[in-house]
Write an enzyme that holds these catalytic residues in place. Structure first.
Site, PDB file in Angstrom:
ATOM      1  N   TYR A 105       1.013  -1.274  -0.033  1.00 31.64           N
ATOM      2  CA  TYR A 105       0.013   0.029   0.025  1.00 31.64           C
ATOM      3  C   TYR A 105       0.850   1.311  -0.010  1.00 31.64           C
ATOM      4  O   TYR A 105       1.402   1.708   1.021  1.00 31.64           O
ATOM      5  CB  TYR A 105      -0.937  -0.210   1.332  1.00 31.64           C
ATOM      6  CG  TYR A 105      -2.079   1.258   1.301  1.00 31.64           C
ATOM      7  CD1 TYR A 105      -2.238   1.653   0.266  1.00 31.64           C
ATOM      8  CD2 TYR A 105      -1.895   1.978   2.462  1.00 31.64           C
ATOM      9  CE1 TYR A 105      -3.327   2.708   0.047  1.00 31.64           C
ATOM     10  CE2 TYR A 105      -2.812   3.037   2.554  1.00 31.64           C
ATOM     11  CZ  TYR A 105      -3.515   3.294   1.227  1.00 31.64           C
ATOM     12  OH  TYR A 105      -4.562   4.604   1.187  1.00 31.64           O
ATOM     13  N   ASP A 146      -1.933  -1.706  -3.996  1.00 29.18           N
ATOM     14  CA  ASP A 146      -2.341  -0.333  -4.435  1.00 29.18           C
ATOM     15  C   ASP A 146      -1.047   0.566  -4.437  1.00 29.18           C
ATOM     16  O   ASP A 146      -0.548   0.889  -3.305  1.00 29.18           O
ATOM     17  CB  ASP A 146      -3.203   0.182  -3.515  1.00 29.18           C
ATOM     18  CG  ASP A 146      -3.666   1.662  -3.573  1.00 29.18           C
ATOM     19  OD1 ASP A 146      -3.418   2.080  -4.519  1.00 29.18           O
ATOM     20  OD2 ASP A 146      -4.747   2.343  -2.769  1.00 29.18           O
ATOM     21  N   HIS A 248     -12.038   1.012  -4.740  1.00 29.12           N
ATOM     22  CA  HIS A 248     -11.232   0.027  -5.640  1.00 29.12           C
ATOM     23  C   HIS A 248     -11.944  -1.343  -5.882  1.00 29.12           C
ATOM     24  O   HIS A 248     -13.023  -1.730  -5.280  1.00 29.12           O
ATOM     25  CB  HIS A 248      -9.940  -0.411  -5.015  1.00 29.12           C
ATOM     26  CG  HIS A 248      -9.083   0.778  -4.680  1.00 29.12           C
ATOM     27  ND1 HIS A 248      -7.911   0.974  -5.258  1.00 29.12           N
ATOM     28  CD2 HIS A 248      -9.270   1.705  -3.639  1.00 29.12           C
ATOM     29  CE1 HIS A 248      -7.224   2.106  -4.723  1.00 29.12           C
ATOM     30  NE2 HIS A 248      -8.039   2.636  -3.706  1.00 29.12           N
TER      31      HIS A 248
END
Length: 256
Positions: A105, A146, A248
């Site tokens: 992330y 991500d 997402h």
């Protein structure tokens, strides 16, 4: 091996949606980002009931990552090397069936004029250095998650409007390219070079989802040994259309 990455935007708030999707899609490995809970309060039992081994790295209310796997996860590390004082829960890595897999992330970096953007660039440099070290093992490596990086103009609905955003600034894209230059392959765009639009994130604001005003910021980067095994990489838009959806949607990589 079917590997999914998904920024779930709160594992507990989206739990019914997540377990429903896992039951239907049945990935072998799942990488979560933004679990938004401390490690101890991550709903691991719900995923264990579906047959997954679970390793989560969380912090209260923010960030947090996890790896779920149908087979055991070994040699786990829970922080990206290079900045001892960085306590944000943004990285977890382990070995699954001979493949080294990380859930990432990457920092957002906005607003650009604050410390958040230099932190993002430092984090990307740390990732580059670690990614280079991982290549030395010559084992298959999958860095999924991500990235908060829009790689190219085709990956955002309004390139001009996003030009100075931390996700699309030239410095950000160059750092991303530096990781690729080590020898990594960006799975989705390699398999779908001309597919537009193809997005993995739609903001909750301004009707972004119904208008398809999206971004492609969830990526899989593969070492040469993993890239040799690519069968498919697809974006599953179905979960974004659900009630109480994450902003997402899952991206799914299949390796031979």
């Amino acid at each position: 091996m079917k590997i999914a990455t998904w920024n779930v935007n709160s594992a507990k708030a989206r739990l019914p949606n997540i377990t429903e999707w896992l039951t239907e899609a049945a990935p072998d490995v799942v990488l979560f980002q933004e679990i938004k809970c401390e490690t101890a309060s991550f709903p691991a039992a719900a995923f264990e009931e579906l047959g997954y081994h679970v390793h989560a790295v969380g912090q209260k209310a923010y960030n947090g990552v996890a790896i779920l796997s149908k087979t055991p996860i070994t040699d786990i590390i829970t922080r990206l090397p290079g900045e001892v004082e960085d306590e944000q829960a943004r990285y977890v890595e382990g070995t699954i069936d001979g493949v080294r897999i990380a859930s990432i992330y990457l920092p957002n970096g906005n607003p650009v004029g604050t410390e958040k953007y230099p932190y993002k660039l430092r984090w990307m440099e740390r990732l580059r250095l670690h990614a280079a070290d991982l290549l030395k093992s010559e084992q298959p490596v999958v860095l999924g998650g991500d990235y908060n990086v829009i790689p190219a103009a085709e990956d955002v609905y309004d390139p001009v409007g996003w030009r100075e955003d931390a996700l699309f600034r030239q410095e950000t894209r160059l750092k991303f390219q530096e990781i690729l230059a080590l020898g990594y392959t960006e799975a989705f765009r390699t398999l779908h070079p001309g597919l537009v639009p193809a997005y993995s994130f739609w903001d909750y604001q301004a009707g972004a989802w119904p208008r398809n005003n999206g971004l492609r910021i969830d990526h899989f980067l593969l070492s040469p040994q993993a890239a040799d095994r690519i069968v498919a990489c697809e974006i599953d838009k179905g979960p974004r259309a659900k009630e109480k959806a994450s902003d997402h949607t899952p991206v799914i990589l299949t390796l031979a």
